[in-house]
Motif scaffolding. Structure first.
Motif, PDB file in Angstrom:
ATOM      1  N   ASP A 297     -12.437 105.360   9.584  1.00  0.00           N
ATOM      2  CA  ASP A 297     -11.788 105.545  10.882  1.00  0.00           C
ATOM      3  C   ASP A 297     -10.270 105.564  10.749  1.00  0.00           C
ATOM      4  OD1 ASP A 297     -14.123 105.815  12.308  1.00  0.00           O
ATOM      5  OD2 ASP A 297     -14.044 103.817  13.227  1.00  0.00           O
ATOM      6  N   VAL A 298      -9.729 104.653   9.951  1.00  0.00           N
ATOM      7  CA  VAL A 298      -8.280 104.611   9.748  1.00  0.00           C
ATOM      8  C   VAL A 298      -7.803 105.933   9.141  1.00  0.00           C
ATOM      9  CG1 VAL A 298      -6.418 103.479   8.450  1.00  0.00           C
ATOM     10  CG2 VAL A 298      -8.149 102.102   9.623  1.00  0.00           C
TER      11      VAL A 298
ATOM     12  N   VAL B 140      -7.991 108.700  11.807  1.00  0.00           N
ATOM     13  CA  VAL B 140      -6.863 108.617  12.742  1.00  0.00           C
ATOM     14  C   VAL B 140      -5.607 109.206  12.093  1.00  0.00           C
ATOM     15  CG1 VAL B 140      -5.282 107.031  13.928  1.00  0.00           C
ATOM     16  CG2 VAL B 140      -7.761 106.698  14.115  1.00  0.00           C
TER      17      VAL B 140
ATOM     18  N   ARG C 134      -3.554 112.394  13.470  1.00  0.00           N
ATOM     19  CA  ARG C 134      -2.120 112.305  13.766  1.00  0.00           C
ATOM     20  C   ARG C 134      -1.333 113.375  13.026  1.00  0.00           C
ATOM     21  NH1 ARG C 134      -1.384 105.724  13.413  1.00  0.00           N
ATOM     22  NH2 ARG C 134      -1.957 105.289  15.583  1.00  0.00           N
TER      23      ARG C 134
ATOM     24  N   LEU D  80      -3.527 108.654  20.717  1.00  0.00           N
ATOM     25  CA  LEU D  80      -3.670 108.593  19.266  1.00  0.00           C
ATOM     26  C   LEU D  80      -2.353 108.362  18.523  1.00  0.00           C
ATOM     27  CD1 LEU D  80      -6.151 108.660  17.480  1.00  0.00           C
ATOM     28  CD2 LEU D  80      -5.786 111.098  17.183  1.00  0.00           C
TER      29      LEU D  80
ATOM     30  N   LEU E  38      -1.588 104.609  18.852  1.00  0.00           N
ATOM     31  CA  LEU E  38      -2.680 103.650  18.671  1.00  0.00           C
ATOM     32  C   LEU E  38      -2.244 102.644  17.612  1.00  0.00           C
ATOM     33  CD1 LEU E  38      -5.630 103.216  19.676  1.00  0.00           C
ATOM     34  CD2 LEU E  38      -6.355 104.497  17.664  1.00  0.00           C
TER      35      LEU E  38
ATOM     36  N   PRO F 283      -5.528 101.314  14.345  1.00  0.00           N
ATOM     37  CA  PRO F 283      -6.551 102.338  14.113  1.00  0.00           C
ATOM     38  C   PRO F 283      -7.860 101.765  13.561  1.00  0.00           C
ATOM     39  CG  PRO F 283      -4.637 102.706  12.714  1.00  0.00           C
ATOM     40  CD  PRO F 283      -4.307 101.577  13.609  1.00  0.00           C
ATOM     41  N   GLU F 284      -7.790 100.597  12.952  1.00  0.00           N
ATOM     42  CA  GLU F 284      -9.014  99.963  12.452  1.00  0.00           C
ATOM     43  C   GLU F 284      -9.906  99.487  13.601  1.00  0.00           C
ATOM     44  OE1 GLU F 284      -5.900  96.761  12.778  1.00  0.00           O
ATOM     45  OE2 GLU F 284      -5.920  98.815  12.036  1.00  0.00           O
TER      46      GLU F 284
ATOM     47  N   LEU G 294     -10.550 101.445  16.266  1.00  0.00           N
ATOM     48  CA  LEU G 294     -10.833 102.682  17.000  1.00  0.00           C
ATOM     49  C   LEU G 294     -12.121 102.579  17.811  1.00  0.00           C
ATOM     50  CD1 LEU G 294     -10.249 105.678  17.638  1.00  0.00           C
ATOM     51  CD2 LEU G 294     -11.525 106.244  15.555  1.00  0.00           C
TER      52      LEU G 294
END
Length: 106
Positions: free
Chosen positions: A15-16, A19, A23, A70, A73, A76-77, A79
């Motif tokens: 997920d990180v 993201v 971005r 986004l 955010l 991001p961990e 999410l």
């Protein structure tokens, strides 16, 4: 792994990275993020008592907000937590608007 399962370290790392790719403007990453979490958003809305059409509205709103937020955010961990929380809030908002609309029509 279902996206409603507790996240593993590997899934959090994915997920990180997702993201970060989003971005950077990676459209394939955005498509992957939507694919990854779409069922979860629909499930939250449906469990919240919404019909299919209202759940689709929640889906659109959640991902529109995610796209907007986004860049800033902060975690991001987290999410998945952000998505679930936003879906719950939007589900409650849709239900409240429907309730108000019904009371105005009565």
């Amino acid at each position: 792994m279902s996206r409603s399962d507790p996240l593993t370290e590997e899934a959090i790392h994915e997920d990180v990275a997702l993201v970060a790719r989003c971005r950077a403007g990676d459209e394939a990453a955005w498509a992957e993020m939507v694919r990854r979490y779409q069922r979860l958003v629909y499930a939250v809305a449906r469990r919240g008592g919404l019909d299919e059409h209202a759940a689709a509205d929640v889906f659109q709103t959640v991902f529109a907000r995610l796209l907007k937020h986004l860049p800033r955010l902060k975690q991001p961990e987290r999410l998945q937590t952000w998505i679930i929380t936003t879906a719950k809030h939007e589900t409650l908002s849709v239900r409240e608007r429907a309730r108000r609309h019904e009371s105005l029509n009565d």
